[in-house]
Design an enzyme around this catalytic site. Structure first.
Site, short mmCIF file in Angstrom:
data_model
loop_
_atom_site.label_atom_id
_atom_site.label_comp_id
_atom_site.label_asym_id
_atom_site.label_seq_id
_atom_site.Cartn_x
_atom_site.Cartn_y
_atom_site.Cartn_z
N THR A 164 9.76 -5.42 -11.71
CA THR A 164 8.55 -4.66 -12.04
C THR A 164 7.59 -4.54 -10.86
O THR A 164 6.70 -3.71 -10.87
CB THR A 164 7.79 -5.37 -13.18
OG1 THR A 164 7.32 -6.65 -12.69
CG2 THR A 164 8.66 -5.61 -14.39
N ARG A 217 6.00 -11.60 -6.50
CA ARG A 217 6.21 -10.31 -7.14
C ARG A 217 7.50 -10.37 -7.96
O ARG A 217 8.53 -10.78 -7.44
CB ARG A 217 6.41 -9.20 -6.10
CG ARG A 217 5.24 -8.95 -5.25
CD ARG A 217 5.36 -7.62 -4.55
NE ARG A 217 6.60 -7.42 -3.80
CZ ARG A 217 6.89 -6.30 -3.18
NH1 ARG A 217 6.04 -5.28 -3.23
NH2 ARG A 217 7.99 -6.16 -2.49
N ASP A 255 10.52 -14.78 3.69
CA ASP A 255 11.88 -15.15 4.12
C ASP A 255 11.95 -15.33 5.64
O ASP A 255 12.61 -16.24 6.13
CB ASP A 255 12.88 -14.05 3.69
CG ASP A 255 13.21 -14.14 2.21
OD1 ASP A 255 12.87 -15.15 1.58
OD2 ASP A 255 13.79 -13.17 1.69
N ASP A 310 10.88 -9.07 4.85
CA ASP A 310 10.25 -10.02 3.92
C ASP A 310 9.54 -11.12 4.72
O ASP A 310 10.18 -11.96 5.36
CB ASP A 310 11.32 -10.63 3.00
CG ASP A 310 10.70 -11.43 1.88
OD1 ASP A 310 9.91 -12.36 2.17
OD2 ASP A 310 10.98 -11.14 0.71
C1 PRP Z 1 5.10 -10.94 -0.68
C2 PRP Z 1 3.89 -11.02 0.25
C3 PRP Z 1 2.76 -10.69 -0.66
C4 PRP Z 1 3.36 -9.75 -1.63
C5 PRP Z 1 2.87 -8.39 -1.34
O1 PRP Z 1 5.23 -12.07 -1.42
O2 PRP Z 1 3.77 -12.24 0.86
O3 PRP Z 1 2.24 -11.83 -1.31
O4 PRP Z 1 4.78 -9.81 -1.47
O5 PRP Z 1 3.35 -7.50 -2.25
P1 PRP Z 1 2.41 -6.72 -3.26
O6 PRP Z 1 1.28 -6.17 -2.45
O7 PRP Z 1 3.32 -5.63 -3.79
O8 PRP Z 1 1.96 -7.66 -4.33
P2 PRP Z 1 6.53 -12.38 -2.31
O9 PRP Z 1 6.33 -11.95 -3.71
O10 PRP Z 1 7.73 -11.82 -1.62
O11 PRP Z 1 6.58 -13.94 -2.33
P3 PRP Z 1 6.79 -14.96 -1.13
O12 PRP Z 1 5.59 -14.85 -0.23
O13 PRP Z 1 6.87 -16.25 -1.84
O14 PRP Z 1 8.06 -14.60 -0.44
N1 URA Z 2 6.42 -8.40 0.85
C1 URA Z 2 7.02 -8.55 2.05
O1 URA Z 2 7.22 -9.68 2.51
N2 URA Z 2 7.36 -7.46 2.72
C2 URA Z 2 7.14 -6.21 2.27
O2 URA Z 2 7.49 -5.23 2.96
C3 URA Z 2 6.53 -6.07 1.02
C4 URA Z 2 6.17 -7.19 0.32
#
Ligand code: PRP
Ligand code: URA
Length: 207
Positions: free
Chosen positions: A106, A102, A201, A198
């Site tokens: 945005t 994400r 993370d 997160d």
């Molecule tokens: C997180 C999570 C989802 C997404 C959900 O990923 O693992 O893929 O956010 O958010 P959304 O429904 O608003 O799209 P992130 O972008 O943090 O990447 P990561 O898994 O690499 O940390």
């Molecule tokens: N992605 C995450 O990992 N946590 C949230 O709460 C939303 C998006």
């Protein structure tokens, strides 16, 4: 298509530990894996089977085997931790990775990895991602899979915000959503509240 929220006591118990701020990455990864397996067990209850005759040490037994081939599609990064738990149930599943993150400002999904072959080799895809927040990542992944030619998709997650469910249902009404919990709302940074923070993370020790 329906939204399934599991009220299984094992799932709810593990989810409470997963959410806890004091749960360290090793335990967090273990719980993600276990929860993914338990949720997938419920999410796959309607997979199509075909009769098969198996010779036991005593005589023939009329049994059933899975008829559909399954693809697991973890959304990188956070969906990665779910794969092992699902693979233990369905070891012959193919795994196809989709990289989507994400944009922090945005909150729109940005695709950065996709190594799908030209033709799909699976009939059912389970999209794996613990968090359904705005729904952007899940919608983008289902778009990719449908463009690839997959017609049967299920989303398996852990925690969703109502906004994410509504967005995914609107864009892909044919995709059932399997979850352990639906939380209150998204905060101004797009995090699910109360959520678990997160998920990427917390698994990988980053952030
Ligand atoms: C997180 C999570 C989802 C997404 C959900 O990923 O693992 O893929 O956010 O958010 P959304 O429904 O608003 O799209 P992130 O972008 O943090 O990447 P990561 O898994 O690499 O940390
Ligand atoms: N992605 C995450 O990992 N946590 C949230 O709460 C939303 C998006």
């Amino acid at each position: 298509m329906a939204v399934h929220i599991s009220n299984h006591p094992l799932i709810q118990h593990k989810l409470s530990i997963l959410r806890c701020v004091d749960t360290e990455p090793k335990k967090f990864r273990q719980l993600i894996k276990e929860l993914a397996g338990l949720l997938t067990y419920e999410a796959t209850a309607d997979l199509v089977t075909a009769p098969v005759t198996v010779r036991t040490p005593l005589e023939d037994a009329q049994c059933f085997e899975l008829k559909e081939s399954i693809g697991l599609v973890p959304i990188l990064r956070a969906g990665l931790g779910m794969v092992e738990g699902v693979w233990e149930l369905m070891p012959s599943s193919e795994v196809w990775h989709i990289g989507v993150y994400r944009d922090e400002k945005t909150l729109k999904p940005v695709q950065y990895y996709n190594k799908l072959p030209i033709e799909p080799r699976v009939q059912v895809c389970l999209v794996l991602d613990p968090m359904l927040a705005t729904g952007g990542s899940a919608v983008a992944t289902c778009d990719i899979l449908k463009n690839w030619g997959v017609t049967k998709i299920k989303f398996v997650g852990l925690i969703a915000a109502p906004e994410g469910i509504a967005t995914l249902q609107k864009a892909h009404p044919d995709v059932p959503i399997h979850l352990a919990a639906v939380d209150s709302h998204l905060n101004e940074k797009g995090y699910i509240v109360p959520g678990l923070g997160d998920a990427g993370d917390r698994q990988f020790g980053t952030g």
